[in-house]
Design a protein around this motif. Structure first.
Motif, mmCIF file in Angstrom:
data_model
loop_
_atom_site.group_PDB
_atom_site.id
_atom_site.type_symbol
_atom_site.label_atom_id
_atom_site.label_comp_id
_atom_site.label_asym_id
_atom_site.label_seq_id
_atom_site.Cartn_x
_atom_site.Cartn_y
_atom_site.Cartn_z
ATOM 1 N N GLY A 177 10.128 19.650 6.992
ATOM 2 C CA GLY A 177 10.086 18.359 7.660
ATOM 3 C C GLY A 177 11.470 17.865 8.028
ATOM 4 O O GLY A 177 12.461 18.182 7.349
ATOM 5 N N PHE A 178 11.539 17.081 9.108
ATOM 6 C CA PHE A 178 12.778 16.426 9.525
ATOM 7 C C PHE A 178 12.519 14.934 9.611
ATOM 8 O O PHE A 178 11.546 14.494 10.231
ATOM 9 N N THR A 179 13.375 14.154 8.994
ATOM 10 C CA THR A 179 13.210 12.705 9.042
ATOM 11 C C THR A 179 14.548 12.009 8.829
ATOM 12 O O THR A 179 15.427 12.531 8.146
ATOM 13 N N GLY A 180 14.651 10.838 9.422
ATOM 14 C CA GLY A 180 15.810 9.978 9.166
ATOM 15 C C GLY A 180 15.477 8.899 8.170
ATOM 16 O O GLY A 180 16.365 8.195 7.681
ATOM 17 N N THR A 181 14.172 8.771 7.853
ATOM 18 C CA THR A 181 13.711 7.717 6.931
ATOM 19 C C THR A 181 12.672 8.278 5.975
ATOM 20 O O THR A 181 11.468 8.084 6.162
ATOM 21 N N PRO A 182 13.114 9.002 4.940
ATOM 22 C CA PRO A 182 12.155 9.582 3.991
ATOM 23 C C PRO A 182 11.386 8.490 3.241
ATOM 24 O O PRO A 182 11.850 7.358 3.104
ATOM 25 N N ILE A 183 10.218 8.863 2.750
ATOM 26 C CA ILE A 183 9.435 7.972 1.900
ATOM 27 C C ILE A 183 9.755 8.306 0.450
ATOM 28 O O ILE A 183 9.585 9.449 0.009
ATOM 29 N N PHE A 184 10.239 7.304 -0.286
ATOM 30 C CA PHE A 184 10.577 7.476 -1.692
ATOM 31 C C PHE A 184 9.566 6.722 -2.557
ATOM 32 O O PHE A 184 8.628 6.099 -2.053
ATOM 33 N N ASN A 185 9.785 6.755 -3.856
ATOM 34 C CA ASN A 185 8.890 6.029 -4.766
ATOM 35 C C ASN A 185 8.870 4.539 -4.454
ATOM 36 O O ASN A 185 7.843 3.877 -4.607
ATOM 37 N N GLU A 186 10.029 4.015 -4.014
ATOM 38 C CA GLU A 186 10.135 2.578 -3.755
ATOM 39 C C GLU A 186 9.263 2.135 -2.578
ATOM 40 O O GLU A 186 8.833 0.985 -2.526
ATOM 41 N N ASN A 187 9.034 3.021 -1.613
ATOM 42 C CA ASN A 187 8.214 2.662 -0.453
ATOM 43 C C ASN A 187 7.071 3.655 -0.259
ATOM 44 O O ASN A 187 6.678 3.981 0.857
ATOM 45 N N ALA A 188 6.543 4.135 -1.381
ATOM 46 C CA ALA A 188 5.535 5.187 -1.363
ATOM 47 C C ALA A 188 4.246 4.728 -0.685
ATOM 48 O O ALA A 188 3.941 3.530 -0.615
ATOM 49 N N ARG A 189 3.501 5.701 -0.171
ATOM 50 C CA ARG A 189 2.189 5.421 0.400
ATOM 51 C C ARG A 189 1.264 4.849 -0.683
ATOM 52 O O ARG A 189 1.467 5.075 -1.881
ATOM 53 N N ALA A 190 0.233 4.158 -0.213
ATOM 54 C CA ALA A 190 -0.755 3.623 -1.151
ATOM 55 C C ALA A 190 -1.422 4.775 -1.901
ATOM 56 O O ALA A 190 -1.644 5.850 -1.348
ATOM 57 N N LYS A 191 -1.727 4.561 -3.153
ATOM 58 C CA LYS A 191 -2.338 5.603 -3.986
ATOM 59 C C LYS A 191 -3.706 5.965 -3.434
ATOM 60 O O LYS A 191 -4.522 5.102 -3.143
ATOM 61 N N ASN A 192 -3.940 7.273 -3.288
ATOM 62 C CA ASN A 192 -5.220 7.767 -2.782
ATOM 63 C C ASN A 192 -5.545 9.072 -3.487
ATOM 64 O O ASN A 192 -5.261 10.163 -2.991
ATOM 65 N N GLY A 193 -6.117 8.947 -4.678
ATOM 66 C CA GLY A 193 -6.426 10.132 -5.470
ATOM 67 C C GLY A 193 -5.175 10.906 -5.814
ATOM 68 O O GLY A 193 -4.182 10.338 -6.287
ATOM 69 N N GLN A 194 -5.201 12.209 -5.549
ATOM 70 C CA GLN A 194 -4.060 13.077 -5.852
ATOM 71 C C GLN A 194 -3.155 13.296 -4.647
ATOM 72 O O GLN A 194 -2.257 14.137 -4.691
ATOM 73 N N ASP A 195 -3.376 12.552 -3.572
ATOM 74 C CA ASP A 195 -2.570 12.734 -2.362
ATOM 75 C C ASP A 195 -1.092 12.462 -2.621
ATOM 76 O O ASP A 195 -0.737 11.562 -3.400
#
Length: 633
Positions: A418-436
Motif C-alpha cells: 500500500g501507498f499512503t500519505g495518511t496511514p490509519i493508526f490506533n488513534e484514528n482506527a476504523r470502527a470495530k467490526n468483528g476481526q476486521d
C-alpha cells in the motif's frame, strides 16, 4: 595542486577502491579515445555475433551514427532497450557474414557478466564554434564505454551551484553531444555539499537533489555520497532501474532517494514473501514511486503479474494518465476503460506486464467467475497465479472485507503493498467490526519505508505550510467540548463567516492583487457540508446574500470572481443517493454554464478530470483567464 584537483583525486580513489568497482582509465582523454574504447568493449562482448570478424571502420561509423541521439531524452530512450538489454542490429558490410545483434548494455548483469565499469577525468572537448572555448570535463563514469554519469567539482567554499551553472553552460555550447549525449545523471559538489539531477537540455536548479539514507538522514559529503550512490552496483541500478522517461514532456526523471529506498524495501519484502505499506507524504511523488515498484516487481520470477489497484471514485484521475506517460517506453498494460472481461483477458494472457485496474472491475470479475458452473482452464490458471497488488491511497481504496474477498479468490495468497500519505493508526482506527483490520498496518503489514511531511519540508520536496489561524485554539481534549465545537463548525452562521473570510482573503491569498489568480480548495467534513458551502458561495456570487457583497477591489480585478466547482463521490444505492445525485446534477449544470462544457451524471470521471486540469493549469487550454477555476469545495 589545487583544492579542486585534490577533491577530484580523492573522489577517483573512493570510486576505484574495493572489488568489482570502477577502473581508472587515465589514458582516455579525448572523445575519439572514448569511442575507440567503446568499440573495443563492444567487440569483446559480442565475439559470438561477430564470428571472429572485427567491425570495419565503416561498420563502426554506422553504429556510432545510429546510436548517437540529438538530446538526452532520445539517448536515454535508446538506453531503455528491451527486456533490460540495449542492442543494435547491424547488417555486416561483408554480405557473406550474418547480421550481428550487438549487445551494448546488459542490465540483467549488473556488477557482473559483461558489464565494464570505468572512470575517466579531464577529458578534452574541442570548441564547437570559433567564439567558444575548448573544455575539460572533471569526472565521468562509463558503463561499457558510454558516459552515463558526469560529475563536476568545485573547491570547498565555492557554491556547488557554480558547478551546476558550468554544466548548463557546457550543454548550451553543445559539448554534451556525441558520446556524451548518453549521460543520464549529473552530480555537482564542493566536497561539503553534493547534489544530483537528471540530464536535460535546460536544467532547473530547483530539481537539484540531496541524497538521504534509508532513515532520511542527509548525506552531503561527496565521498560518502560516492560510496552510497556512485559505487557499483548502486550507480548501475540508478541508471537501469531508477530512471523514468516522461513521454509527455520529453524529459528524463531520476527518482528521489526516498523513492529509491521505498522501492528497495518493497523489493526485499517481496523476495521474502512479506507484504507492507509505504508512508510517503502527499506531494512527494507516490504515483511515480508506485509505478516503478509495479514495474520492478516483475523482475522477481515467482511473481506472475503486478496489479496497480485504484478506486474509480478517486478524484486523482491523473494516476492512470501518469502511468501511461511513464509507460510509453516500457512494457506495461494499462487497463483504464475496458470491462472486467478485458481484465480477465489481461491477467491470463501469459505476458509479464503491469495491469492498472480498479477494485470494482476486480470484484466484478470475481463475481462473474464464481457464478460459472464449470471453471474454464484459463480461470483455473488465474486462481493459481502469484500476484502482487500495489494500492494507491491504501488507507481508503480497499476495505478489509474487500481485501479478504480478493485473497480468498486466489489459491496463492497475493502480496500487498500500500501507498499512503495518511496511514490509519490506533488513534484514528476504523470502527470495530468483528476481526476486521482497523489500522493500515493490520490490513497490509508493517510500514516498509516512511517519508513524512516533516522530511519533505526539510528537503524542500514540497512547499512548507503557511498557517493563518482565525480565532483562538479550541482544543481542550475534552470530548464534550469537541462535540460542541463540531456543532458550531457545522452551523450556518459559522459557515457563512468562513465563506466571507475566504473571499475577503482572496485579494492577497489567491494573488488577485498581483493578477496571478491562484486556485484554492476548501475541504469539508462531509458531502452535506460541502454542498452547504457551495450554496453559500453561489448566493454570494449571484448577489443574493443580504449580509455580504464581494468587495469592489476584487470586482475591479476579477469581475467574475469566484468561479467555483464542487466534487465528491456519488453512490448509487445509499440512503441519501437520490438527494446527493440531484445536488450534483445542479452543480454540473452550473459548471457547464460557466465553461461551456456538457458533462452529465454518466460522465463524472471526465468531469473530475476536467476539474483537475483546470486546477493544475498545465495545459495551454486552461491557462487563459476565462478558463480559470478559483475555488473547489
Amino acid at each position: 595542486m589545487t583544492l579542486e584537483s585534490q577533491l577530484e583525486d580523492s573522489l577517483i580513489v573512493q570510486l576505484t577502491q574495493g572489488v568489482h568497482q570502477w577502473k581508472f582509465r587515465d589514458d582516455l582523454r579525448t572523445v575519439d579515445q572514448l569511442w575507440d574504447n567503446f568499440f573495443c568493449i563492444l567487440e569483446s562482448n559480442n565475439k559470438d555475433q561477430l564470428n571472429d570478424h572485427p567491425l570495419t571502420p565503416n561498420e563502426k561509423m554506422t553504429v556510432r551514427t545510429a546510436i548517437v541521439k540529438p538530446t538526452f531524452y532520445r539517448a536515454t530512450e535508446f538506453m531503455v532497450g528491451a527486456n533490460r538489454q540495449v542492442r543494435y542490429h547491424l547488417r555486416r558490410e561483408d554480405s557473406s557474414l550474418p547480421d550481428a545483434d550487438l549487445l551494448i548494455l546488459d542490465n540483467t548483469n549488473i556488477a557482473g557478466g559483461n558489464s565494464v565499469y570505468e572512470v575517466v577525468h579531464q577529458v578534452q572537448l574541442q570548441k564547437k564554434t570559433a567564439l567558444d572555448q575548448d573544455r575539460r570535463f572533471d569526472v565521468s563514469l562509463l558503463i561499457n564505454g558510454l558516459p552515463v554519469i558526469h560529475i563536476e567539482l568545485k573547491a570547498p567554499g565555492v557554491p556547488y551551484k557554480k558547478a551546476f551553472n558550468q554544466i548548463q553552460k557546457y550543454i548550451d555550447e553543445g559539448q554534451f553531444t556525441d558520446i556524451y549525449s548518453f549521460v543520464e545523471m549529473f552530480v555537482v559538489t564542493n566536497g561539503k555539499q553534493t547534489r544530483y539531477i537528471s540530464a536535460g537540455q535546460n536544467l532547473n536548479a530547483k530539481f537539484l537533489t540531496a541524497w538521504v539514507d534509508e532513515n532520511n538522514k542527509r548525506v552531503d559529503d561527496y565521498l560518502s555520497f560516492a560510496e552510497e550512490v556512485l559505487s557499483i552496483p548502486a550507480a548501475h541500478h540508478m541508471i537501469a532501474d531508477y530512471v523514468v522517461l516522461d513521454s509527455e514532456n520529453k524529459s528524463v526523471i531520476l527518482l528521489r532517494p526516498y523513492q529509491i529506498h521505498a522501492i528497495q524495501a518493497i523489493f526485499k519484502a517481496s523476495r521474502e514473501s512479506r507484504s507492507g505499506y509505504i508512508w510517503h507524504t502527499t506531494g512527494s511523488g507516490k504515483t511515480l514511486t508506485s509505478y516503478k515498484v509495479a514495474r520492478n516487481l516483475l523482475q522477481i520470477p515467482s511473481i506472475d503479474k503486478s496489479i496497480f489497484l485504484i478506486d474509480r471514485k478517486d478524484l486523482d484521475t491523473q494516476t492512470t494518465t501518469a502511468f501511461k506517460i511513464y509507460a510509453n517506453n516500457d512494457t506495461i498494460s494499462v487497463n483504464e476503460t475496458n470491462n472486467s472481461y478485458d481484465l480477465a483477458d489481461q491477467l491470463t494472457d501469459g505476458d509479464r506486464t503491469v495491469v492498472v485496474t480498479t477494485r470494482q472491475k476486480m470484484q466484478n470479475m470475481f463475481k462473474r467467475i464464481d457464478e460459472l458452473d464449470q471453471l474454464p482452464k484459463r480461470y483455473e490458471n488465474l486462481k493459481n497465479m502469484r500476484l502482487a497488488f500495489i494500492v494507491d491511497e491504501c488507507h481508503r481504496t480497499i476495505t478489509p472485507s474487500q481485501k479478504r474477498e480478493i485473497d480468498k479468490f486466489f489459491n496463492r495468497k497475493p502480496l500487498w503493498y500500500g501507498f499512503t500519505g495518511t496511514p490509519i493508526f490506533n488513534e484514528n482506527a476504523r470502527a470495530k467490526n468483528g476481526q476486521d483490520a482497523r489500522t493500515t498496518e493490520e490490513l497490509y503489514g508493517p510500514v516498509l519505508h516512511k517519508y513524512t511531511i516533516g522530511d519533505a519540508i526539510r528537503d524542500k520536496m514540497v512547499l512548507g505550510f503557511s498557517i493563518d489561524n482565525q480565532g483562538g485554539s479550541n482544543e481542550t481534549g475534552n470530548e464534550e467540548d469537541t462535540k460542541k465545537m463540531d456543532q458550531i463548525y457545522r452551523s450556518k452562521a459559522h459557515m457563512h463567516s468562513v465563506a466571507t473570510a475566504v473571499i475577503k482573503a482572496a485579494y492577497r491569498k489567491q494573488g488577485l492583487i498581483s493578477g496571478k489568480k491562484y486556485s484554492a480548495i476548501l475541504t469539508t467534513s462531509s458531502i452535506e457540508q460541502a454542498q452547504k458551502y457551495y450554496h453559500i458561495f453561489k448566493k454570494i456570487i449571484d448577489g443574493e446574500d443580504e449580509e455580504f457583497k464581494i468587495p469592489e477591489r476584487i470586482k475591479k480585478v476579477a469581475p467574475d470572481f469566484p468561479k467555483i466547482a464542487i466534487t465528491y463521490s456519488v453512490s448509487e444505492n445509499e440512503d441519501d443517493s437520490e438527494s446527493v445525485q440531484n445536488e450534483m446534477k445542479q452543480s454540473l449544470a452550473d459548471y457547464n454554464a460557466i465553461y461551456g462544457t456538457n458533462f452529465s451524471m454518466s460522465e463524472l470521471d471526465q468531469y473530475n478530470q476536467n476539474v483537475n486540469a483546470r486546477l493544475a493549469r498545465k495545459k495551454a487550454q486552461y491557462q487563459s483567464d476565462s478558463q480559470r477555476l478559483d475555488l473547489v469545495t
